[in-house]
Motif scaffolding. Structure first.
Motif, PDB file in Angstrom:
ATOM      1  N   PHE A  12       0.821  -1.198   0.000  1.00  0.00           N
ATOM      2  CA  PHE A  12       0.000   0.000   0.000  1.00  0.00           C
ATOM      3  C   PHE A  12       0.863   1.259   0.000  1.00  0.00           C
ATOM      4  N   TYR A  13       0.226   2.360  -0.318  1.00  0.00           N
ATOM      5  CA  TYR A  13       0.886   3.664  -0.407  1.00  0.00           C
ATOM      6  C   TYR A  13       0.358   4.558   0.706  1.00  0.00           C
ATOM      7  N   SER A  14       1.281   5.092   1.516  1.00  0.00           N
ATOM      8  CA  SER A  14       0.879   5.944   2.625  1.00  0.00           C
ATOM      9  C   SER A  14       2.035   6.873   2.953  1.00  0.00           C
ATOM     10  N   ILE A  15       2.073   7.367   4.188  1.00  0.00           N
ATOM     11  CA  ILE A  15       3.239   8.096   4.664  1.00  0.00           C
ATOM     12  C   ILE A  15       3.854   7.318   5.826  1.00  0.00           C
ATOM     13  N   THR A  38       9.530   9.963   9.377  1.00  0.00           N
ATOM     14  CA  THR A  38       8.117  10.244   9.610  1.00  0.00           C
ATOM     15  C   THR A  38       7.612  11.319   8.653  1.00  0.00           C
ATOM     16  N   GLY A  39       6.499  11.031   8.023  1.00  0.00           N
ATOM     17  CA  GLY A  39       5.880  11.982   7.105  1.00  0.00           C
ATOM     18  C   GLY A  39       6.263  11.811   5.654  1.00  0.00           C
ATOM     19  N   VAL A  40       7.251  10.968   5.350  1.00  0.00           N
ATOM     20  CA  VAL A  40       7.700  10.787   3.974  1.00  0.00           C
ATOM     21  C   VAL A  40       6.742   9.841   3.236  1.00  0.00           C
ATOM     22  N   PRO A  41       6.197  10.253   2.095  1.00  0.00           N
ATOM     23  CA  PRO A  41       5.361   9.338   1.302  1.00  0.00           C
ATOM     24  C   PRO A  41       6.151   8.080   0.934  1.00  0.00           C
ATOM     25  N   SER A  42       5.553   6.933   1.193  1.00  0.00           N
ATOM     26  CA  SER A  42       6.283   5.672   1.030  1.00  0.00           C
ATOM     27  C   SER A  42       5.333   4.571   0.584  1.00  0.00           C
ATOM     28  N   PHE A  56      -5.000   7.803  10.947  1.00  0.00           N
ATOM     29  CA  PHE A  56      -5.855   6.791  10.336  1.00  0.00           C
ATOM     30  C   PHE A  56      -6.447   5.780  11.325  1.00  0.00           C
ATOM     31  N   GLY A  57      -5.941   5.775  12.561  1.00  0.00           N
ATOM     32  CA  GLY A  57      -6.316   4.718  13.483  1.00  0.00           C
ATOM     33  C   GLY A  57      -5.572   3.434  13.153  1.00  0.00           C
ATOM     34  N   ASN A  58      -5.865   2.381  13.904  1.00  0.00           N
ATOM     35  CA  ASN A  58      -5.195   1.098  13.699  1.00  0.00           C
ATOM     36  C   ASN A  58      -5.925   0.311  12.604  1.00  0.00           C
ATOM     37  N   THR A  59      -5.685   0.724  11.364  1.00  0.00           N
ATOM     38  CA  THR A  59      -6.351   0.107  10.215  1.00  0.00           C
ATOM     39  C   THR A  59      -5.328  -0.375   9.209  1.00  0.00           C
TER      40      THR A  59
END
Length: 231
Positions: free
Chosen positions: A7-10, A17-21, A225-228
Motif C-alpha cells: 500500500f501507499y501511505s506516509i 516520519t511523514g515521507v510518502p512511502s 488513520f487509526g489502527n487500520t
C-alpha cells in the motif's frame, strides 16, 4: 513469497516520519509480541503467495521513491534478499523494519529500522501456549545480530515502551552492544494500538527523552488513520 499487503501511505514512525512511502508487508514472524498490532501478518499470517515480479508491479503503481519493507518479520520471508535486490535495481530508497533477530547477510538496505523487543513484549501463555513463550524469550534479543546490523547500515533503534520501568532494560541493552550508539539514534515509541493509548504515555516518554537525549517517536499513522490496514 507470502505478502500480506502492499500500500501507499506516509511513514508514521522514525526519522522518516511523514515521507510518502510504499509499504510491502510480508507475512510471517518468528516472535509473538503481546502488544502486536499486525497479528494478521505475524500471529496468524495471512496473505497471498506471489513472486517478486508481481511485487514490483504493485510497487511501481505508486509514485513514492521510498519503499518500506515490513512485517511480521520481513527477514524470515522466503526470497527477501532477492526482493530487496530487485527493489534496489528499481532505484528505491529502502527501509527494512525488523526486530533484528536475523542476520542481514548482504541484504540491500538504506535504513535499518531496528526494533529489539523488551520484556514487555512477552506473550501471555494462555494466548500462545508455553512453547511460544519460551521461543519468544529465547529469540527476542540477539545482541550479536543487532551489532551486525548497526555496524553495516545506517540505523535507528526503536523501542516500544510501556513506561519508565523499561528504561533500565534499554540502557543495559545499548551498553552491552559495545558499539557507539549516539543517543539520537535511540527512539522511544509509546506502546498502544490507538491514538488515545499512545497519548497517555506521551508526556512520560518525552520527559525520558529530554533527560537522556533520546528521540520521541510518534506513531503518526495512529493519529491520522487509526489502527487500520493499508495505512
Amino acid at each position: 513469497m507470502l505478502i500480506s499487503e502492499i500500500f501507499y501511505s506516509i511513514q508514521g514512525e522514525g526519522e522518516l516520519t511523514g515521507v510518502p512511502s510504499t509499504f510491502v508487508r510480508t507475512s510471517g514472524c518468528n516472535l509473538r509480541c503481546s502488544w502486536c498490532d499486525t497479528k494478521y501478518a505475524s500471529w496468524e499470517p495471512e496473505g497471498e503467495d506471489i513472486d517478486i515480479d508481481a511485487v514490483l508491479a504493485e510497487v511501481r503503481k505508486f509514485p513514492a521513491r521510498h519503499c518500506v519493507v515490513t512485517g511480521g518479520e520481513p527477514m524470515v520471508a522466503k526470497g527477501i534478499h532477492e526482493l530487496m535486490a530487485a527493489l534496489r535495481a528499481e532505484g528505491y530508497h529502502l527501509t527494512i523494519e525488523t526486530a533484528a533477530t536475523v542476520s542481514p547477510g548482504e541484504i540491500e538496505c538504506d535504513l535499518a529500522s531496528l526494533s529489539p523487543k523488551l520484556g514487555n513484549s512477552t506473550p501471555n501463555p494462555d494466548e500462545v501456549g508455553d512453547g511460544w513463550v519460551d521461543k519468544h524469550e529465547q529469540m527476542r534479543l540477539q545482541p550479536d545480530i543487532i551489532r551486525e546490523w548497526i555496524s553495516r547500515y545506517p540505523f535507528q533503534l526503536k523501542f516500544v515502551v510501556e513506561g519508565p520501568g523499561d528504561l533500565d532494560e534499554i540502557k543495559v541493552l545499548v551498553a552491552g552492544l559495545g558499539e557507539d550508539v549516539p543517543p539520537h539514534r535511540i527512539m522511544l515509541m509509546p506502546e498502544g494500538t490507538t491514538a488515545e493509548q499512545t497519548r497517555e504515555r506521551e508526556n512520560t516518554l518525552i520527559d525520558i527523552c529530554r533527560d537522556n537525549g533520546y528521540r520521541y517517536c510518534r506513531r503518526l499513522h495512529l493519529d491520522l488513520f487509526g489502527n487500520t490496514r493499508g495505512t
